[in-house]
Design a protein around this motif. Structure first.
Motif, PDB file in Angstrom:
ATOM      1  N   GLN A 175       3.519  -4.682   5.188  1.00  0.00           N
ATOM      2  CA  GLN A 175       3.324  -2.869   5.017  1.00  0.00           C
ATOM      3  C   GLN A 175       4.212  -2.602   3.708  1.00  0.00           C
ATOM      4  O   GLN A 175       3.561  -1.220   4.167  1.00  0.00           O
ATOM      5  N   ALA A 176       5.019  -3.291   3.372  1.00  0.00           N
ATOM      6  CA  ALA A 176       5.265  -1.638   2.386  1.00  0.00           C
ATOM      7  C   ALA A 176       4.963  -1.746   1.567  1.00  0.00           C
ATOM      8  O   ALA A 176       4.482  -0.521   1.107  1.00  0.00           O
ATOM      9  N   PHE A 177       3.766  -2.745   1.430  1.00  0.00           N
ATOM     10  CA  PHE A 177       2.694  -2.250  -0.052  1.00  0.00           C
ATOM     11  C   PHE A 177       2.067  -1.240   1.003  1.00  0.00           C
ATOM     12  O   PHE A 177       1.853  -0.363   0.443  1.00  0.00           O
ATOM     13  N   GLN A 178       1.794  -1.383   1.939  1.00  0.00           N
ATOM     14  CA  GLN A 178       0.298  -0.929   2.919  1.00  0.00           C
ATOM     15  C   GLN A 178       1.329   0.497   3.020  1.00  0.00           C
ATOM     16  O   GLN A 178       0.796   1.590   2.809  1.00  0.00           O
ATOM     17  N   GLN A 179       2.491   1.035   3.104  1.00  0.00           N
ATOM     18  CA  GLN A 179       2.947   2.233   2.994  1.00  0.00           C
ATOM     19  C   GLN A 179       2.500   2.774   1.403  1.00  0.00           C
ATOM     20  O   GLN A 179       2.679   3.912   1.835  1.00  0.00           O
ATOM     21  N   LEU A 180       2.964   2.120   0.785  1.00  0.00           N
ATOM     22  CA  LEU A 180       3.037   2.788  -0.648  1.00  0.00           C
ATOM     23  C   LEU A 180       1.964   3.009  -0.678  1.00  0.00           C
ATOM     24  O   LEU A 180       1.527   4.388  -1.468  1.00  0.00           O
ATOM     25  N   ARG A 181       1.122   2.343  -0.624  1.00  0.00           N
ATOM     26  CA  ARG A 181      -0.509   2.386  -1.032  1.00  0.00           C
ATOM     27  C   ARG A 181      -1.307   4.029  -0.609  1.00  0.00           C
ATOM     28  O   ARG A 181      -1.909   5.106  -0.820  1.00  0.00           O
ATOM     29  N   ALA A 182      -0.246   3.866   1.008  1.00  0.00           N
ATOM     30  CA  ALA A 182      -1.168   5.643   1.870  1.00  0.00           C
ATOM     31  C   ALA A 182      -0.262   6.760   1.279  1.00  0.00           C
ATOM     32  O   ALA A 182      -1.096   7.916   0.747  1.00  0.00           O
ATOM     33  N   THR A 183       1.197   6.531   1.239  1.00  0.00           N
ATOM     34  CA  THR A 183       1.580   7.227   0.405  1.00  0.00           C
ATOM     35  C   THR A 183       1.156   7.610  -1.815  1.00  0.00           C
ATOM     36  O   THR A 183       0.583   9.210  -1.376  1.00  0.00           O
ATOM     37  N   LEU A 184       0.827   7.099  -1.799  1.00  0.00           N
ATOM     38  CA  LEU A 184       0.028   7.694  -2.856  1.00  0.00           C
ATOM     39  C   LEU A 184      -1.252   7.842  -3.007  1.00  0.00           C
ATOM     40  O   LEU A 184      -1.866   9.091  -3.808  1.00  0.00           O
ATOM     41  N   ILE A 185      -2.030   7.459  -1.901  1.00  0.00           N
ATOM     42  CA  ILE A 185      -3.299   8.174  -2.147  1.00  0.00           C
ATOM     43  C   ILE A 185      -3.387   9.921  -1.566  1.00  0.00           C
ATOM     44  O   ILE A 185      -3.626  10.258  -2.075  1.00  0.00           O
ATOM     45  N   GLU A 186      -2.364   9.986  -0.373  1.00  0.00           N
ATOM     46  CA  GLU A 186      -2.151  10.866   0.001  1.00  0.00           C
ATOM     47  C   GLU A 186      -1.825  12.198  -0.993  1.00  0.00           C
ATOM     48  O   GLU A 186      -2.102  13.337  -1.097  1.00  0.00           O
ATOM     49  N   GLU A 187      -0.583  11.491  -1.274  1.00  0.00           N
ATOM     50  CA  GLU A 187      -0.148  12.375  -2.741  1.00  0.00           C
ATOM     51  C   GLU A 187      -0.278  12.499  -3.819  1.00  0.00           C
ATOM     52  O   GLU A 187      -0.116  13.636  -4.573  1.00  0.00           O
ATOM     53  N   LEU A 188      -1.116  11.843  -4.027  1.00  0.00           N
ATOM     54  CA  LEU A 188      -2.203  12.081  -5.507  1.00  0.00           C
ATOM     55  C   LEU A 188      -2.961  11.330  -6.443  1.00  0.00           C
ATOM     56  O   LEU A 188      -3.391  11.787  -7.302  1.00  0.00           O
ATOM     57  N   GLY A 189      -3.306  10.720  -5.003  1.00  0.00           N
ATOM     58  CA  GLY A 189      -4.962  10.439  -5.618  1.00  0.00           C
ATOM     59  C   GLY A 189      -4.866   9.281  -6.112  1.00  0.00           C
ATOM     60  O   GLY A 189      -5.827   8.446  -6.570  1.00  0.00           O
ATOM     61  N   LEU A 190      -4.068   7.986  -6.027  1.00  0.00           N
ATOM     62  CA  LEU A 190      -4.105   7.858  -6.393  1.00  0.00           C
ATOM     63  C   LEU A 190      -3.813   6.233  -6.171  1.00  0.00           C
ATOM     64  O   LEU A 190      -3.081   5.776  -5.248  1.00  0.00           O
ATOM     65  N   GLU A 191      -4.108   4.692  -6.718  1.00  0.00           N
ATOM     66  CA  GLU A 191      -3.896   3.669  -6.193  1.00  0.00           C
ATOM     67  C   GLU A 191      -2.673   2.882  -7.038  1.00  0.00           C
ATOM     68  O   GLU A 191      -2.132   3.128  -7.717  1.00  0.00           O
ATOM     69  N   PRO A 192      -2.053   2.203  -6.174  1.00  0.00           N
ATOM     70  CA  PRO A 192      -1.111   1.164  -7.267  1.00  0.00           C
ATOM     71  C   PRO A 192      -1.151   0.797  -7.990  1.00  0.00           C
ATOM     72  O   PRO A 192      -2.156   0.516  -8.201  1.00  0.00           O
ATOM     73  N   SER A 193      -0.140   0.775  -8.867  1.00  0.00           N
ATOM     74  CA  SER A 193      -0.302   0.428 -10.235  1.00  0.00           C
ATOM     75  C   SER A 193      -0.963  -1.573 -10.228  1.00  0.00           C
ATOM     76  O   SER A 193      -1.024  -2.348  -8.654  1.00  0.00           O
ATOM     77  N   PRO A 194      -1.722  -1.933 -11.227  1.00  0.00           N
ATOM     78  CA  PRO A 194      -1.927  -3.409 -11.243  1.00  0.00           C
ATOM     79  C   PRO A 194      -0.971  -4.407 -11.019  1.00  0.00           C
ATOM     80  O   PRO A 194      -1.418  -5.343 -10.464  1.00  0.00           O
ATOM     81  N   ARG A 195      -0.021  -4.196 -11.461  1.00  0.00           N
ATOM     82  CA  ARG A 195       1.300  -4.814 -11.113  1.00  0.00           C
ATOM     83  C   ARG A 195       1.656  -5.277  -9.535  1.00  0.00           C
ATOM     84  O   ARG A 195       1.593  -6.153  -9.566  1.00  0.00           O
ATOM     85  N   LEU A 196       1.515  -3.852  -8.607  1.00  0.00           N
ATOM     86  CA  LEU A 196       2.205  -3.894  -7.504  1.00  0.00           C
ATOM     87  C   LEU A 196       0.586  -5.145  -6.993  1.00  0.00           C
ATOM     88  O   LEU A 196       1.073  -6.170  -5.864  1.00  0.00           O
ATOM     89  N   GLN A 197      -0.432  -4.323  -7.576  1.00  0.00           N
ATOM     90  CA  GLN A 197      -1.563  -4.953  -6.538  1.00  0.00           C
ATOM     91  C   GLN A 197      -2.002  -6.867  -6.577  1.00  0.00           C
ATOM     92  O   GLN A 197      -1.764  -7.361  -6.296  1.00  0.00           O
ATOM     93  N   ARG A 198      -1.273  -6.625  -7.902  1.00  0.00           N
ATOM     94  CA  ARG A 198      -1.527  -8.625  -8.166  1.00  0.00           C
ATOM     95  C   ARG A 198      -0.288  -8.930  -7.699  1.00  0.00           C
ATOM     96  O   ARG A 198      -0.505  -9.920  -6.773  1.00  0.00           O
ATOM     97  N   LEU A 199       0.938  -8.273  -6.717  1.00  0.00           N
ATOM     98  CA  LEU A 199       1.843  -9.118  -6.303  1.00  0.00           C
ATOM     99  C   LEU A 199       1.495  -8.944  -5.354  1.00  0.00           C
ATOM    100  O   LEU A 199       1.327  -9.865  -3.961  1.00  0.00           O
ATOM    101  N   HIS A 200       0.798  -7.925  -4.504  1.00  0.00           N
ATOM    102  CA  HIS A 200      -0.351  -7.955  -2.828  1.00  0.00           C
ATOM    103  C   HIS A 200      -0.428  -8.713  -3.066  1.00  0.00           C
ATOM    104  O   HIS A 200      -0.860  -9.830  -2.001  1.00  0.00           O
ATOM    105  N   GLN A 201      -1.328  -9.781  -3.514  1.00  0.00           N
ATOM    106  CA  GLN A 201      -2.580 -10.394  -3.649  1.00  0.00           C
ATOM    107  C   GLN A 201      -1.808 -11.670  -4.386  1.00  0.00           C
ATOM    108  O   GLN A 201      -2.501 -12.950  -2.992  1.00  0.00           O
ATOM    109  N   SER A 202      -1.265 -11.876  -4.238  1.00  0.00           N
ATOM    110  CA  SER A 202      -0.020 -13.188  -4.280  1.00  0.00           C
ATOM    111  C   SER A 202       0.413 -13.869  -3.532  1.00  0.00           C
ATOM    112  O   SER A 202       0.812 -14.728  -2.516  1.00  0.00           O
ATOM    113  N   ILE A 203       1.160 -12.730  -2.566  1.00  0.00           N
ATOM    114  CA  ILE A 203       1.514 -12.570  -0.777  1.00  0.00           C
ATOM    115  C   ILE A 203       0.749 -12.905  -0.672  1.00  0.00           C
ATOM    116  O   ILE A 203       0.575 -13.998   0.780  1.00  0.00           O
TER     117      ILE A 203
END
Length: 263
Positions: free
Chosen positions: A221-249
């Motif tokens: 849920q924390a990842f999805q909240q960050l991702r939604a905020t980044l896309i809405e505010e900056l038009g960006l996806e989370p960094s590859p590092r955070l995406q790898r952590l998300h996938q690991s979880i």
């Protein structure tokens, strides 16, 4: 003399305040406190209090402000003081210096404590790192110089120390995470991610703490909240590092402990 800048400006001797009520002398005292033990040039002080609009009378006016500060200091000294106001607020060639013994200015104590805490963290002495960095963070009483009007010079000092505080907080949480204090950290990190909704490191730390507490759903849920905020505010996806952590979880990767060292 005790001087504190990590919050409202405090400068006192024997319980007697030496903080001027006028804005510009307060600025000068704050600049000298941040640079205690080092010469602050006249041009630096002029830039702080006047910016580009330096008046012709600036040199005389600055000397008047210094005199006012010395009078405040002198009024707080005991009659048998071995050092006078001129020995504390010292005139040097081209500038002024606040000459105080070690341990008198909170920002210097903070930086020494942080340096020791970071060294302990790098040496994997996480108990010491958590204690030292926690002690440094406890020195803050609110935003730095919250009651002082800041010019160009102080603005940079305040910005630097405020950004450093966030980095210290990250490091202290990472030390606690390595000490397996996962459940204790989840509430604190939940508040931090709400306060700094685009701060990826706080999000990563929350994801790890929640996952190790048995709340994988909270980590995702924390990842999805960050991702939604980044896309809405900056038009960006989370960094590859955070995406790898998300996938690991998502996959229950047993090597998740390795991610703390990379933060």
């Amino acid at each position: 003399m005790e001087i504190k800048v990590l919050g409202p400006l405090i400068a006192q001797k024997r319980g007697i305040s030496v903080v001027p009520s006028a804005a510009k002398p307060r600025q000068i005292l704050a600049v000298l406190a941040f640079q205690a033990g080092r010469i602050v040039t006249v041009s630096t002080l002029m830039e702080e209090i006047w910016g580009e609009a330096v008046p012709r009378s600036a040199a005389t006016t600055l000397q008047t402000y210094i005199l006012q500060l010395r009078r405040k200091i002198a009024g707080a000294l005991p009659e048998n003081a071995t050092r006078g106001a001129k020995d504390i607020l010292v005139t040097r060639h081209g500038g002024y210096l606040l000459d105080l013994p070690p341990g008198q200015v909170d920002v210097q104590e903070y930086e020494q404590c942080v340096s020791a805490g970071r060294a302990a963290f790098d040496a994997h002495d996480d108990q010491a790192a958590s204690r030292l960095l926690g002690t440094a963070l406890d020195m803050w009483r609110g935003p730095a110089l919250v009651d002082v009007r800041v010019g160009r010079v102080l603005e940079l000092d305040v910005l630097r120390i405020d950004q450093d505080r966030l980095a210290v907080l990250e490091r202290r949480v990472a030390a606690d995470l390595r000490l397996a204090r996962h459940s204790e950290l989840v509430p604190e990190l939940t508040v931090l991610t709400a306060r700094y909704p685009m701060h990826e490191n706080f999000c990563a730390l929350l994801m790890l703490a929640a996952y190790r507490s048995g709340n994988a759903w909270r980590a995702l849920q924390a990842f999805q909240q960050l991702r939604a905020t980044l896309i809405e505010e900056l038009g960006l996806e989370p960094s590859p590092r955070l995406q790898r952590l998300h996938q690991s979880i998502l996959t229950g990767d047993p090597t998740l402990d390795l991610h703390v060292a990379a933060l």
